[in-house]
Every structure is written in C-alpha cells, then in structure tokens.
Scaffold this motif. Structure first.
Motif, PDB file in Angstrom:
ATOM      1  N   ASN A 150     -10.383   3.427   2.267  1.00 15.37           N
ATOM      2  CA  ASN A 150      -9.417   3.606   3.356  1.00 15.37           C
ATOM      3  C   ASN A 150      -7.997   3.315   2.906  1.00 15.37           C
ATOM      4  O   ASN A 150      -7.052   3.967   3.344  1.00 15.37           O
ATOM      5  CB  ASN A 150      -9.766   2.704   4.545  1.00 15.37           C
ATOM      6  N   THR A 151      -7.855   2.311   2.021  1.00 17.38           N
ATOM      7  CA  THR A 151      -6.509   1.996   1.540  1.00 17.38           C
ATOM      8  C   THR A 151      -5.972   3.127   0.673  1.00 17.38           C
ATOM      9  O   THR A 151      -4.799   3.486   0.744  1.00 17.38           O
ATOM     10  CB  THR A 151      -6.523   0.690   0.714  1.00 17.38           C
ATOM     11  N   LEU A 152      -6.835   3.688  -0.145  1.00 19.55           N
ATOM     12  CA  LEU A 152      -6.384   4.739  -1.048  1.00 19.55           C
ATOM     13  C   LEU A 152      -6.184   6.070  -0.330  1.00 19.55           C
ATOM     14  O   LEU A 152      -5.291   6.840  -0.678  1.00 19.55           O
ATOM     15  CB  LEU A 152      -7.385   4.926  -2.196  1.00 19.55           C
ATOM     16  N   LEU A 153      -7.021   6.363   0.650  1.00 20.21           N
ATOM     17  CA  LEU A 153      -7.007   7.704   1.248  1.00 20.21           C
ATOM     18  C   LEU A 153      -6.545   7.740   2.695  1.00 20.21           C
ATOM     19  O   LEU A 153      -6.401   8.802   3.276  1.00 20.21           O
ATOM     20  CB  LEU A 153      -8.401   8.338   1.153  1.00 20.21           C
ATOM     21  N   GLY A 154      -6.323   6.562   3.297  1.00 21.45           N
ATOM     22  CA  GLY A 154      -5.830   6.558   4.664  1.00 21.45           C
ATOM     23  C   GLY A 154      -6.958   6.518   5.685  1.00 21.45           C
ATOM     24  O   GLY A 154      -8.113   6.811   5.378  1.00 21.45           O
ATOM     25  N   ASP A 155      -6.567   6.157   6.904  1.00 19.16           N
ATOM     26  CA  ASP A 155      -7.587   5.899   7.918  1.00 19.16           C
ATOM     27  C   ASP A 155      -6.943   6.069   9.288  1.00 19.16           C
ATOM     28  O   ASP A 155      -6.991   5.193  10.135  1.00 19.16           O
ATOM     29  CB  ASP A 155      -8.083   4.450   7.712  1.00 19.16           C
ATOM     30  N   ILE A 156      -6.333   7.221   9.499  1.00 14.23           N
ATOM     31  CA  ILE A 156      -5.459   7.393  10.657  1.00 14.23           C
ATOM     32  C   ILE A 156      -6.232   7.363  11.978  1.00 14.23           C
ATOM     33  O   ILE A 156      -5.689   6.981  13.017  1.00 14.23           O
ATOM     34  CB  ILE A 156      -4.637   8.702  10.537  1.00 14.23           C
ATOM     35  N   LEU A 157      -7.517   7.739  11.943  1.00 14.43           N
ATOM     36  CA  LEU A 157      -8.247   7.843  13.208  1.00 14.43           C
ATOM     37  C   LEU A 157      -8.522   6.477  13.835  1.00 14.43           C
ATOM     38  O   LEU A 157      -8.899   6.389  15.002  1.00 14.43           O
ATOM     39  CB  LEU A 157      -9.555   8.620  13.004  1.00 14.43           C
ATOM     40  N   SER A 216       3.404   4.426   6.356  1.00 14.13           N
ATOM     41  CA  SER A 216       2.642   5.667   6.249  1.00 14.13           C
ATOM     42  C   SER A 216       1.288   5.500   5.562  1.00 14.13           C
ATOM     43  O   SER A 216       0.482   6.416   5.543  1.00 14.13           O
ATOM     44  CB  SER A 216       3.461   6.712   5.478  1.00 14.13           C
ATOM     45  N   MET A 217       1.042   4.283   5.024  1.00 15.89           N
ATOM     46  CA  MET A 217      -0.227   4.040   4.329  1.00 15.89           C
ATOM     47  C   MET A 217      -1.444   4.410   5.157  1.00 15.89           C
ATOM     48  O   MET A 217      -2.390   5.000   4.684  1.00 15.89           O
ATOM     49  CB  MET A 217      -0.346   2.555   4.005  1.00 15.89           C
ATOM     50  N   LYS A 218      -1.375   4.020   6.411  1.00 11.48           N
ATOM     51  CA  LYS A 218      -2.508   4.238   7.309  1.00 11.48           C
ATOM     52  C   LYS A 218      -2.803   5.739   7.462  1.00 11.48           C
ATOM     53  O   LYS A 218      -3.950   6.146   7.632  1.00 11.48           O
ATOM     54  CB  LYS A 218      -2.140   3.641   8.669  1.00 11.48           C
ATOM     55  N   LEU A 219      -1.748   6.550   7.406  1.00 16.81           N
ATOM     56  CA  LEU A 219      -1.921   7.981   7.657  1.00 16.81           C
ATOM     57  C   LEU A 219      -2.597   8.683   6.488  1.00 16.81           C
ATOM     58  O   LEU A 219      -3.604   9.368   6.674  1.00 16.81           O
ATOM     59  CB  LEU A 219      -0.559   8.622   7.942  1.00 16.81           C
ATOM     60  N   VAL A 220      -2.043   8.567   5.297  1.00 14.58           N
ATOM     61  CA  VAL A 220      -2.580   9.332   4.168  1.00 14.58           C
ATOM     62  C   VAL A 220      -3.101   8.465   3.038  1.00 14.58           C
ATOM     63  O   VAL A 220      -3.655   8.986   2.065  1.00 14.58           O
ATOM     64  CB  VAL A 220      -1.534  10.313   3.590  1.00 14.58           C
TER      65      VAL A 220
END
Lengths: 262, 238
Positions: free
Chosen positions: A113-120, A183-187
């Motif tokens: 999730n940290t590397l690829l994001g977790d926007i949902l 923006s980490m959370k997004l992407v």
C-alpha cells in the motif's frame, strides 16, 4: 447510488490532481523528473521513522522528503553528472527506506500500500488534510508564480532583476515535499513522479502559455483520476497504477496524434 | 561633486575549489559609457558577469550605486524550452502590466510583429531583440549584455549593433558588454577591458589595441592569430 467511500476517494484524488498540476508543470519545464523521484522515494524512510517513533506518518514524510529535497537541491555535484547524483540519492533513499521498514522496531508497514497507494481507504480526516495542505501549496505557488517562471526561464535573468534564487529553490523544494506527503495515499511513492509529469507532458502539446498548460494539466489529471478509479472499480485493478495508465493513454493521444509534436 | 560609478569592483576575486577564476579585478562602470569586456575563452568573462548580477559568492568588494536599475540579457535562454511562452507573456514577467507598453518596447527593438510568437520559435536574432526589449522594460541605468551577437550572422550582427547604438543615443543607458567581435568593439566602445583572470589592460580602444598584453592575447592582427596561453605574473594593472 454511488458508495460514499468512492466519492471520498474521487474527491481526494481530484484534490491531489489539482495540486499536482502547477507542480508537475514546473517539474517538466525544469527537467527535474529525477528530482521528484528522489523526493518521493525518501517518503518511505519518513513513514518508517515516524511509525517507529509513534508519530503521524505524514509528519515523518514531510520532514524526510523535505530534507531529501533540500540536500539534493543544494548539494554540490562533486564531479558527477546531475542525473548520476540524483540517481544515487533517489535509489539510496528507496533502499534505505525498505531496509529501515524491516529493521526498525515497532514498524508494521503495509509495504504494497505504501509503494502503490491505497486511495479507496482514504478517511475524511485525510481528505481534510489533503485539502488544507493542497490549498497551502497552491496559495504559495500562486503568490510566487512570476518568480518561479523567471527562475525556470533563466536563473541569471532572475538574479539580474533582483529576484531571490534561494527563495525560489526553497518554495519549489518544500512544496514538492509537502505534495509527496499528501499524494502518497493516492498513487503510492513509486508513482508520485508519474502523477507529476504524465499529465503535464500530456497537456504540453496543447498549451500556448504556461498558465493554460497548468489548467490543461489539471484537466488531464482529473480525467486520469476519475478514469483510473473507474477502471479500478470495474476491473478490480490497483487504483494508483490505473490512474497512471489513463494518464499515459492521454499522453499518447496528445503527443502521438496528428496534431502532436512531430 | 564627483560622480559615483554605477558599479565599482575592488579586488573582486572568485574561486572555485582551488581554481582562481577571477583574481583581484578592479574596475568601474560609469554612467552612460559603453564598456566592453574582451578576453580569450576561459578568461572568466562569464564569471565576471555572474558576479556582477549577484549570482556568485566572491571576495573583494562590489558596490552598486544606490538605486541602480540593471537590465541584463543572457547569452541565450536555455531553449529548447519545454515551457510554452509567448513573447508578450515573457515580457510581462518583467513586471510590466500594460500590453501596450510591452508592444511599444518591442517596436523600439524592431520586434513588434513577434508579440504573440512563441519564444521557442524565434531565430537567434529575434531572441536577442526580445531579450533586449525585456532588459529595457525596466528603464535601466546599465545594460549588461552577455555576448549578444553570438550565433548571429553578419547582417544580424550589424543590425543588433545598429539597434544598440540607437538605444544608447536615445536613452543614454550605459552598456557593459562581453564580446568576441574585436572590430565592432573597437568601433563602438568608449572603453575596453581585456580580461584573462585578471585585468591585463584597459582603456580606450585605441590605447588597448596597442597594448603589448592585448597584442599577445589576440595577435598583431587582433582576433586572427590563435591564442596561446601565457602567465603574466608581471602583468601591469593600470
């Protein structure tokens, strides 16, 4: 009826895309994609350090990303080419972050999730934080816009006209560091640079002035966020990479089409 | 009352690591004069300009007259620029808000039709005229021009010097210019400084062109003989 968590995710994504627009244009104009990478990659170390100290991760990210951005911006190159130096900083930061995440006591980090994001899974509080932090970045950039453009065109010209290159560097690097945290959370940290440069590069062939390029970049970014989330929802793909895939498709459309750059 | 120079450098020294790029340089730039800086490649000409516009740390003193307004044209903009930038927007970045005034200044520099052209689409000569318009926007007391005719063909060069002469006649602005074009320098400058890390000689074009240091650097037929590097430990600073 659309799920509220989808609406939240879309709202957070759009906010990030709008803040990314002026920053991404500056990164593209200044050929600083690698610089964005280095700053983004430093974020992982920031998360790991913050978790081990029981501090909010976003605080760790802002501090470590800012430290990275400042040291890269002010480091002397010591005989290496600029891209070599940035490559060293960028990849060292990522590797140190990964090692630290494994070593530091008390760090339980969802690496994917940290590397690829977790926007949902974005929360209301996080959206408020993105809105406040994003507004602060946009306000500072708007206030300093003429100086930022001058420093982009010619640092010499800016200095001769009495502008402060130091101020320009600080504004640019610290805005970028704060943006990374938001923006980490997004992407996720691996694709933060992509979020900065792909929409801007897609908008570039259509723009006739810097401000119109920023506006078009915001538009491309918004379409990417909404399109990427829709794909993610329909095809059950990770949201962050899906957003970047849409950006890449838009880039191909504007740059490879008949009206694009030869 | 004695006049104050626009800029006065005293013992100006710039080092990078152990290399001395500029060694104890003394000179003044006076109101209204055309002062030209010549010197071989690597002599520190660009370093001197960067120090003058406040971009380089240095030792020695560099004093600007109080309230000095500086106009500067870079050698060129680092184009191929990725930033979309119409000429008019570029000029407005000087702080001038009136499009009409920007148009007038472009016209003054023979560039009125270029107002809505993209900067990246300009030729070398057009870029120089636009840069000149931007420098003049600030109604400067002093224009600092860094090799303004580099990359121009002969007609373009002649046209640029003609424009510069007109602007000087009209505004009385002082000009400090780096140039390679020895013949134009000799024709158009009030004073010449010959730089090779230190000031080798300076004075009116007539005096400098007879100076042994100048002849050593540029050859008896000024600019034709290849330059050979010698160290002048004994070089007289006048």
């Amino acid at each position: 009826m659309i799920d509220p968590f989808l609406i939240k995710a879309a709202l957070a994504g759009l906010l990030v895309a709008w803040v990314a627009a002026p920053l991404g244009c500056l990164v593209v104009w200044r050929r600083m994609a690698y610089f964005g990478d280095a700053t983004g990659h430093a974020a992982l170390l920031g998360v790991a350090l913050a978790l081990s100290l029981s501090l909010p991760p976003i605080l760790g990210v802002v501090v470590v990303a800012a430290a990275m951005a400042l040291s890269v911006a002010f480091a002397t190159r010591g005989g290496f080419a600029a891209d070599t130096m940035l490559g060293v900083f960028s990849h060292a930061a990522l590797a140190i972050g990964l090692v630290a995440a494994a070593l530091l006591p008390g760090v339980r980090l969802n690496l994917i999730n940290t590397l690829l994001g977790d926007i949902l899974t974005v929360s209301t509080n996080e959206i408020i934080m993105i809105a406040i932090g994003g507004s602060a970045i946009l306000a500072v950039l708007a206030f300093a816009w003429r100086g930022l453009l001058n420093a982009t065109l010619s640092p010499e010209l800016m200095a001769a006209e009495g502008g402060s290159l130091l101020r320009d560097k600080l504004i640019f690097t610290l805005s970028l560091a704060l943006f990374v945290a938001l923006s980490m959370k997004l992407v996720g940290i691996l694709l933060i640079t992509a979020l900065l440069i792909l929409p801007a590069a897609a908008a570039a062939p259509l723009a006739r002035s810097p401000e119109r390029m920023v506006a078009l970049t915001a538009l491309v970014g918004s379409l990417s966020v909404l399109g990427g989330m829709w794909i993610s929802w329909e095809a059950d793909t990770p949201a962050g990479p899906s957003i970047i895939v849409v950006s890449a498709a838009l880039f191909a459309l504007t740059n490879l089409g008949p009206s694009g750059r030869a | 009352m004695p006049e104050t120079p626009l800029i006065k450098a005293h013992g100006l020294t710039v080092t990078r690591g152990k290399r001395v790029l500029l060694d104890a340089v003394d000179f003044e730039i006076w109101s209204g004069e055309a002062l030209t800086l010549i010197g071989p490649n690597g002599a520190g000409k660009t370093t001197l300009i960067r120090a003058l516009i406040g971009m380089l740390p240095h030792s020695g003193t560099l004093t600007r007259r109080h309230g000095l307004r500086l106009g500067y044209t870079p050698q060129k903009l680092p184009l191929e620029q990725l930033i979309p930038m119409p000429v008019d927007r570029f000029l407005s970045l000087s702080g001038e808000r009136s499009r009409e005034k920007r148009r007038e200044m472009l016209a003054r520099c023979d560039a009125a039709p270029l107002q809505d052209t993209q900067m990246a689409a300009l030729s070398g000569g057009e870029t120089q005229r636009v840069l000149m318009a931007r420098a003049l926007m600030r109604q400067p007391d002093l224009l600092i021009l860094d090799e303004p005719t580099q990359g121009l063909d002969s007609p373009g060069e002649a046209r640029f010097y003609q424009l510069l002469a007109e602007i000087r006649a009209e505004t009385g602005v002082a000009v400090f210019m780096v140039s390679h074009d020895i013949h134009m320098v000799m024709a158009q400058s009030d004073r010449v400084i010959c730089l090779n890390r230190h000031i080798c000689c300076s004075g009116t074009p007539g005096v400098v062109s007879q100076d042994p240091h100048y002849l050593e650097l540029f050859g008896p037929r000024a600019g034709i003989a290849p330059y050979q590097h010698h160290h002048h430990e004994h070089c007289n600073h006048d």
